[in-house]
Write an enzyme that holds these catalytic residues in place. Structure first.
Site, PDB file in Angstrom:
ATOM      1  N   GLU A  90     -63.850 -84.007 -72.613  1.00 16.46           N
ATOM      2  CA  GLU A  90     -63.661 -82.600 -72.973  1.00 16.46           C
ATOM      3  C   GLU A  90     -62.234 -82.343 -73.429  1.00 16.46           C
ATOM      4  OE1 GLU A  90     -66.921 -80.027 -70.646  1.00 16.46           O
ATOM      5  OE2 GLU A  90     -65.237 -80.604 -69.391  1.00 16.46           O
ATOM      6  N   CYS A 103     -55.485 -79.108 -75.354  1.00 15.62           N
ATOM      7  CA  CYS A 103     -55.429 -79.877 -74.111  1.00 15.62           C
ATOM      8  C   CYS A 103     -56.384 -81.049 -74.307  1.00 15.62           C
ATOM      9  CB  CYS A 103     -55.880 -78.999 -72.943  1.00 15.62           C
ATOM     10  SG  CYS A 103     -56.067 -79.909 -71.398  1.00 15.62           S
ATOM     11  N   CYS A 110     -62.060 -90.335 -64.237  1.00 14.28           N
ATOM     12  CA  CYS A 110     -60.727 -90.537 -63.656  1.00 14.28           C
ATOM     13  C   CYS A 110     -60.921 -91.237 -62.329  1.00 14.28           C
ATOM     14  CB  CYS A 110     -60.061 -89.173 -63.440  1.00 14.28           C
ATOM     15  SG  CYS A 110     -58.389 -89.273 -62.756  1.00 14.28           S
ATOM     16  N   CYS A 114     -58.623 -86.873 -56.786  1.00 16.48           N
ATOM     17  CA  CYS A 114     -58.037 -85.699 -56.116  1.00 16.48           C
ATOM     18  C   CYS A 114     -59.162 -84.829 -55.555  1.00 16.48           C
ATOM     19  CB  CYS A 114     -57.168 -84.894 -57.086  1.00 16.48           C
ATOM     20  SG  CYS A 114     -55.755 -85.840 -57.677  1.00 16.48           S
ATOM     21  N   CYS A 117     -60.516 -81.658 -57.646  1.00 20.90           N
ATOM     22  CA  CYS A 117     -60.642 -81.720 -59.107  1.00 20.90           C
ATOM     23  C   CYS A 117     -62.026 -82.216 -59.526  1.00 20.90           C
ATOM     24  CB  CYS A 117     -59.560 -82.660 -59.645  1.00 20.90           C
ATOM     25  SG  CYS A 117     -59.565 -82.825 -61.444  1.00 20.90           S
ATOM     26  N   GLY A 157     -58.732 -87.447 -66.790  1.00 19.78           N
ATOM     27  CA  GLY A 157     -58.041 -88.730 -66.776  1.00 19.78           C
ATOM     28  C   GLY A 157     -56.609 -88.632 -66.333  1.00 19.78           C
ATOM     29  N   GLU A 158     -56.087 -89.801 -65.939  1.00 20.09           N
ATOM     30  CA  GLU A 158     -54.688 -89.897 -65.547  1.00 20.09           C
ATOM     31  C   GLU A 158     -53.976 -90.640 -66.682  1.00 20.09           C
ATOM     32  OE1 GLU A 158     -52.319 -88.944 -63.425  1.00 20.09           O
ATOM     33  OE2 GLU A 158     -51.025 -90.368 -64.426  1.00 20.09           O
ATOM     34  N   SER A 189     -49.022 -84.860 -68.187  1.00 20.75           N
ATOM     35  CA  SER A 189     -49.070 -84.561 -66.755  1.00 20.75           C
ATOM     36  C   SER A 189     -49.577 -85.770 -65.983  1.00 20.75           C
ATOM     37  CB  SER A 189     -50.013 -83.376 -66.527  1.00 20.75           C
ATOM     38  OG  SER A 189     -50.107 -83.088 -65.151  1.00 20.75           O
ATOM     39  N   SER A 212     -48.019 -83.488 -60.863  1.00 25.81           N
ATOM     40  CA  SER A 212     -48.904 -82.725 -59.982  1.00 25.81           C
ATOM     41  C   SER A 212     -48.487 -82.966 -58.538  1.00 25.81           C
ATOM     42  CB  SER A 212     -50.353 -83.171 -60.190  1.00 25.81           C
ATOM     43  OG  SER A 212     -50.730 -82.904 -61.528  1.00 25.81           O
ATOM     44  N   CYS A 331     -57.823 -75.662 -65.709  1.00 26.59           N
ATOM     45  CA  CYS A 331     -57.327 -76.874 -65.036  1.00 26.59           C
ATOM     46  C   CYS A 331     -58.288 -77.348 -63.958  1.00 26.59           C
ATOM     47  CB  CYS A 331     -56.011 -76.590 -64.323  1.00 26.59           C
ATOM     48  SG  CYS A 331     -54.689 -76.208 -65.426  1.00 26.59           S
TER      49      CYS A 331
HETATM   50  N1  SAH Z   1     -54.233 -86.671 -63.969  1.00 20.36           N
HETATM   51  C1  SAH Z   1     -53.173 -85.812 -64.446  1.00 20.36           C
HETATM   52  C2  SAH Z   1     -53.653 -84.904 -65.516  1.00 20.36           C
HETATM   53  C3  SAH Z   1     -54.543 -83.784 -65.055  1.00 20.36           C
HETATM   54  S1  SAH Z   1     -53.747 -82.351 -65.548  1.00 20.36           S
HETATM   55  C4  SAH Z   1     -52.534 -85.088 -63.273  1.00 20.36           C
HETATM   56  O1  SAH Z   1     -53.031 -85.241 -62.162  1.00 20.36           O
HETATM   57  O2  SAH Z   1     -51.518 -84.450 -63.456  1.00 20.36           O
HETATM   58  C5  SAH Z   1     -54.622 -81.136 -64.811  1.00 20.36           C
HETATM   59  C6  SAH Z   1     -53.859 -80.369 -63.740  1.00 20.36           C
HETATM   60  O3  SAH Z   1     -54.809 -79.538 -63.105  1.00 20.36           O
HETATM   61  C7  SAH Z   1     -53.283 -81.266 -62.654  1.00 20.36           C
HETATM   62  O4  SAH Z   1     -52.098 -80.721 -62.132  1.00 20.36           O
HETATM   63  C8  SAH Z   1     -54.375 -81.198 -61.629  1.00 20.36           C
HETATM   64  O5  SAH Z   1     -53.940 -81.582 -60.360  1.00 20.36           O
HETATM   65  C9  SAH Z   1     -54.743 -79.748 -61.721  1.00 20.36           C
HETATM   66  N2  SAH Z   1     -56.042 -79.435 -61.142  1.00 20.36           N
HETATM   67  C10 SAH Z   1     -57.056 -80.267 -60.830  1.00 20.36           C
HETATM   68  N3  SAH Z   1     -58.095 -79.590 -60.307  1.00 20.36           N
HETATM   69  C11 SAH Z   1     -57.732 -78.300 -60.308  1.00 20.36           C
HETATM   70  C12 SAH Z   1     -58.383 -77.101 -59.922  1.00 20.36           C
HETATM   71  N4  SAH Z   1     -59.638 -77.114 -59.439  1.00 20.36           N
HETATM   72  N5  SAH Z   1     -57.715 -75.938 -60.084  1.00 20.36           N
HETATM   73  C13 SAH Z   1     -56.461 -75.913 -60.604  1.00 20.36           C
HETATM   74  N6  SAH Z   1     -55.799 -76.998 -60.979  1.00 20.36           N
HETATM   75  C14 SAH Z   1     -56.417 -78.179 -60.826  1.00 20.36           C
END
Ligand code: SAH
Length: 342
Positions: A90, A103, A110, A114, A117, A157-158, A189, A212, A331
């Site tokens: 996406e 974005c 991934c 987390c 997420c 993804g990371e 990120s 993050s 996000c």
């Molecule tokens: N893997 C990378 C890129 C993801 S960026 C990272 O972890 O940074 C997306 C951002 O949204 C990250 O900061 C992630 O932690 C955050 N995120 C994930 N799930 C979320 C949620 N349910 N609500 C708000 N932010 C979230």
């Protein structure tokens, strides 16, 4: 088969030389690739025999538009793109005051896991190649008819788990003859893969880095992010300090506010103490709803109180306005396929 959208301009010059053609062919082809063509036939500047020769040894690797959803409230558009192997990723188009932003995803799925997420629910399928990252942007430009000036690598993804392809993609985004996007308008990120943070300082000092964090202590971070097992917060923050010393670039820390988990005023004070004196900015995001997960986002008012504690202690902070949450494009709501949405 060589995939043309994975090549930098210089590599494409080398490629033409390697197949016994003049290097300047790269000028014709490279430009076209980023003007939205999908087939060699569309590169009418080339002779028919040359197009046929290219077809036999190279391919234009594009993503396929599978589905598009539009937010009723803010003009955000979410795209589902198919990539080779039956995978889907996406991407999101957003309009901000400073310009149009895409974005993009760096992997299908991934493996960071987390707890809050949606992207990691089914684990990792595969990393995308550079062309697949870039083509998400070209495809959005084609579909909207609008130019994209900013990119955030914050989809599924990371990115640092797919480091080499990421760096290649960043170089290609920046090519003058291609999309010509300034590196300073790109943000990557990471959930905090520390060796890669230092490499990134060397490889891409102009690209913005977001980390993050989501917690003020190891105790809380360990509950939310498995990556915290391999690196304590003090190690992570010390690497982040080194990054800012080396690049003189401000780091953005992302912090999703989760009701009753990491959002007390004490947590804010703890966080402020840990970030004191750092060249950084905190981006607070009230957690977005993910149907499989029990966590709830903090109320907007509460988020503003949390922000006030940080700012009273000298930490720069904003509470992020979420775009596209009515189409699960915000996000942490992006996932492998739109079909799997409950
Ligand atoms: N893997 C990378 C890129 C993801 S960026 C990272 O972890 O940074 C997306 C951002 O949204 C990250 O900061 C992630 O932690 C955050 N995120 C994930 N799930 C979320 C949620 N349910 N609500 C708000 N932010 C979230």
């Amino acid at each position: 088969m060589k995939q043309l959208k994975n090549m930098t301009y210089d590599e494409m010059r080398g490629f033409f030389e390697s197949i016994g053609e003049k290097k300047f062919r790269a000028d014709q082809v490279f430009r076209k690739l980023y003007q939205g063509i999908d087939t060699f036939e569309q590169i009418t500047e080339l002779s028919k025999p040359l197009r046929e020769k290219l077809e036999s040894c190279a391919e234009i690797n594009s993503v396929q538009l599978l589905r598009k959803q539009e937010s009723a409230s803010d003009g955000t558009k979410k795209y589902l793109f198919g990539v080779r192997g039956g995978h889907a990723v996406e991407s999101v188009f957003m309009k901000y005051k400073y310009g149009n932003t895409a974005c993009i995803s760096s992997q299908a799925g991934c493996r960071m896991g987390c707890a809050f997420c949606a992207s990691g629910i089914n684990g990792l399928e595969r990393g995308l190649n550079a062309g697949e990252m870039i083509d998400q942007v070209s495809a959005i430009e084609r579909n909207t008819g609008e130019r994209i000036g900013h990119i955030v690598v914050m989809g599924t993804g990371e990115p640092f788990d797919n480091y080499d392809e990421l760096i290649r993609a960043l170089n290609i985004f920046h090519e003058e003859k291609g999309l010509n996007i300034s590196l300073r308008n790109i943000t990557v990120s990471t959930c905090g893969l520390t060796e890669k943070i230092m490499r990134f300082a060397d490889d891409m000092p102009q690209v913005n880095l977001a980390v993050s964090l989501h917690a003020p202590s190891d105790e809380i971070r360990l509950k939310l992010m498995p990556v915290a097992k391999s690196c304590s917060m003090s190690e992570l923050l010390s690497i982040c300090r080194k990054y800012t010393e080396k690049t003189h670039r401000r780091i953005t820390f992302e912090y999703a506010l989760i009701e009753g988990v990491n959002d007390s005023m004490e947590n804010a004070a703890q966080l402020a103490a840990r970030l004191r004196g750092m060249l950084c900015h905190v981006n607070l995001i009230p957690l977005n709803r993910v149907s499989e997960k029990d966590f709830r986002g903090s109320a907007r008012k509460h988020a503003e109180k949390f922000a006030a504690v940080l700012s009273s202690k000298g930490i720069e902070v904003t509470v992020r306005r979420e775009l596209g949450s009515d189409i699960s494009a915000a996000c942490g709501q992006l996932r492998l396929t739109a079909e799997s949405e409950g």
